[in-house]
Design a protein around this motif. Structure first.
Motif, PDB file in Angstrom:
ATOM      1  N   THR A   1      10.464   1.379   9.958  1.00  0.00           N
ATOM      2  CA  THR A   1      10.554   1.782   8.557  1.00  0.00           C
ATOM      3  C   THR A   1       9.710   3.013   8.252  1.00  0.00           C
ATOM      4  O   THR A   1       8.576   3.145   8.723  1.00  0.00           O
ATOM      5  CB  THR A   1      10.103   0.639   7.630  1.00  0.00           C
TER       6      THR A   1
ATOM      7  N   TRP B   1       8.597   4.768   4.750  1.00  0.00           N
ATOM      8  CA  TRP B   1       8.596   4.700   3.291  1.00  0.00           C
ATOM      9  C   TRP B   1       8.330   6.082   2.709  1.00  0.00           C
ATOM     10  O   TRP B   1       7.310   6.708   3.015  1.00  0.00           O
ATOM     11  CB  TRP B   1       7.522   3.720   2.817  1.00  0.00           C
TER      12      TRP B   1
ATOM     13  N   CYS C   1       4.840  -1.132   6.104  1.00  0.00           N
ATOM     14  CA  CYS C   1       5.820  -0.235   6.710  1.00  0.00           C
ATOM     15  C   CYS C   1       5.208   0.376   7.964  1.00  0.00           C
ATOM     16  O   CYS C   1       3.996   0.339   8.165  1.00  0.00           O
ATOM     17  CB  CYS C   1       6.240   0.858   5.733  1.00  0.00           C
TER      18      CYS C   1
ATOM     19  N   ASP D   1       7.100   7.705  -0.218  1.00  0.00           N
ATOM     20  CA  ASP D   1       6.288   7.417  -1.406  1.00  0.00           C
ATOM     21  C   ASP D   1       6.449   8.579  -2.385  1.00  0.00           C
ATOM     22  O   ASP D   1       5.554   9.406  -2.561  1.00  0.00           O
ATOM     23  CB  ASP D   1       4.826   7.224  -0.988  1.00  0.00           C
TER      24      ASP D   1
ATOM     25  N   ALA E   1       4.419   5.990   6.329  1.00  0.00           N
ATOM     26  CA  ALA E   1       4.564   6.363   4.921  1.00  0.00           C
ATOM     27  C   ALA E   1       4.421   7.874   4.812  1.00  0.00           C
ATOM     28  O   ALA E   1       3.544   8.472   5.447  1.00  0.00           O
ATOM     29  CB  ALA E   1       3.514   5.667   4.061  1.00  0.00           C
TER      30      ALA E   1
ATOM     31  N   LEU F   1      10.118  -0.017  -1.824  1.00  0.00           N
ATOM     32  CA  LEU F   1       9.409  -0.945  -0.949  1.00  0.00           C
ATOM     33  C   LEU F   1      10.152  -2.271  -0.837  1.00  0.00           C
ATOM     34  O   LEU F   1      10.173  -2.885   0.227  1.00  0.00           O
ATOM     35  CB  LEU F   1       7.991  -1.186  -1.470  1.00  0.00           C
TER      36      LEU F   1
ATOM     37  N   ILE G   1      12.325  -0.937   2.419  1.00  0.00           N
ATOM     38  CA  ILE G   1      11.279  -1.123   3.422  1.00  0.00           C
ATOM     39  C   ILE G   1      11.088  -2.593   3.791  1.00  0.00           C
ATOM     40  O   ILE G   1      11.116  -2.952   4.974  1.00  0.00           O
ATOM     41  CB  ILE G   1       9.957  -0.493   2.939  1.00  0.00           C
TER      42      ILE G   1
ATOM     43  N   ALA H   1       1.322  -0.535   2.066  1.00  0.00           N
ATOM     44  CA  ALA H   1       2.691  -1.014   2.233  1.00  0.00           C
ATOM     45  C   ALA H   1       2.905  -1.544   3.640  1.00  0.00           C
ATOM     46  O   ALA H   1       2.314  -1.046   4.601  1.00  0.00           O
ATOM     47  CB  ALA H   1       3.679   0.112   1.949  1.00  0.00           C
TER      48      ALA H   1
ATOM     49  N   ASP I   1      12.873   4.955  -0.466  1.00  0.00           N
ATOM     50  CA  ASP I   1      11.771   5.014  -1.432  1.00  0.00           C
ATOM     51  C   ASP I   1      11.385   3.651  -1.982  1.00  0.00           C
ATOM     52  O   ASP I   1      10.296   3.500  -2.541  1.00  0.00           O
ATOM     53  CB  ASP I   1      12.153   5.927  -2.602  1.00  0.00           C
TER      54      ASP I   1
ATOM     55  N   THR J   1      15.640   9.268  -2.680  1.00  0.00           N
ATOM     56  CA  THR J   1      15.313   9.624  -1.303  1.00  0.00           C
ATOM     57  C   THR J   1      15.995  10.947  -0.961  1.00  0.00           C
ATOM     58  O   THR J   1      15.333  11.907  -0.573  1.00  0.00           O
ATOM     59  CB  THR J   1      15.741   8.527  -0.315  1.00  0.00           C
TER      60      THR J   1
END
Length: 220
Positions: free
Chosen positions: A192, A194, A206, A196, A209, A178, A182, A204, A176, A10
């Motif tokens: 959240t 995410w 979340c 990706d 994203a 899931l 997340i 996802a 990063d 991340t």
């Protein structure tokens, strides 16, 4: 507003850091199959961490078996536990930033309280973030080894909120993974985002994203 943010893959590029660390450790052990080990390390390591997050594996067992298993697969005769120690020593010195991480931290820290939420050792992460010049943006650290529970466990986030003067709906988790980042945060009621990183574009569970850290400016 409070931000919880993951470190590996991340803010810091764990894949590149790990490859660099494996190659340096191989040089120390006179192992000539560094590239082969790097090639199989990442999917195998990911599967181990997913088992760890599901409670199917302990950290102690992961560290005992990770490189011994890899060495067996590539035909290397070496002490995997000793190599694990060397790998962590090298990793603590490796701080390859994810593209856009510095700009994101500058932006977020100017507006919000920013805390690291990581499953990696505290000393390792603080050293790497300092080496990257990122420590000045971080207000505090929540790490599983200190808390006693891994993300995505509820108890990990319980410990975070015991220290934070915040409600879950006023907090964002950026990461990063899931499973660890997340799903754990989402189940706790945290907003959240995410990252990706591998551009999988999976469906996802979340709130947001992104495929580039710069996109987070459009959310926060």
């Amino acid at each position: 507003m409070t931000i919880l943010i993951d470190v590996d893959n991340t803010l810091l590029d764990f894949d590149k850091c790990a490859n660099e660390s494996i190659k340096n450790a191989c040089a120390r052990f006179c192992i000539d199959k560094a590239n082969e080990i790097c090639e199989i390390f990442h999917p195998f390591n990911l599967s181990l961490w997913q088992q760890l997050e599901r409670g199917e594996l302990t950290m102690e067992k992961l560290l005992e078996t990770r490189f011994n298993s890899l060495f067996e697969r590539v035909g290397v005769k070496a002490d995997g536990i000793a190599f694990e120690t060397a790998f962590h020593e090298e990793l603590a010195e490796s701080a390859v930033a994810v593209d856009g991480a510095k700009d994101l931290l500058e932006y977020l820290s100017s507006k919000y309280d920013l805390y690291v939420a990581s499953n990696a050792p505290l000393g390792q992460q603080t050293k790497r973030l300092k080496k990257a010049g990122f420590d000045k943006y971080i207000k505090g650290y929540f790490v599983s080894a200190e808390i006693g529970y891994l993300k995505p466990n509820k108890e990990f986030f319980d410990a975070c909120f015991a220290a934070l003067n915040a409600k879950p709906q006023d907090v964002y988790m950026i990461g990063d993974s899931l499973t660890a980042d997340i799903n754990g945060a989402h189940n706790y009621g945290i907003n959240t985002i995410w990252f990706d990183k591998y551009l999988t574009k999976k469906q996802a569970d979340c709130d947001y994203a992104v495929t580039d850290l710069s996109q987070i400016r459009n959310i926060l």
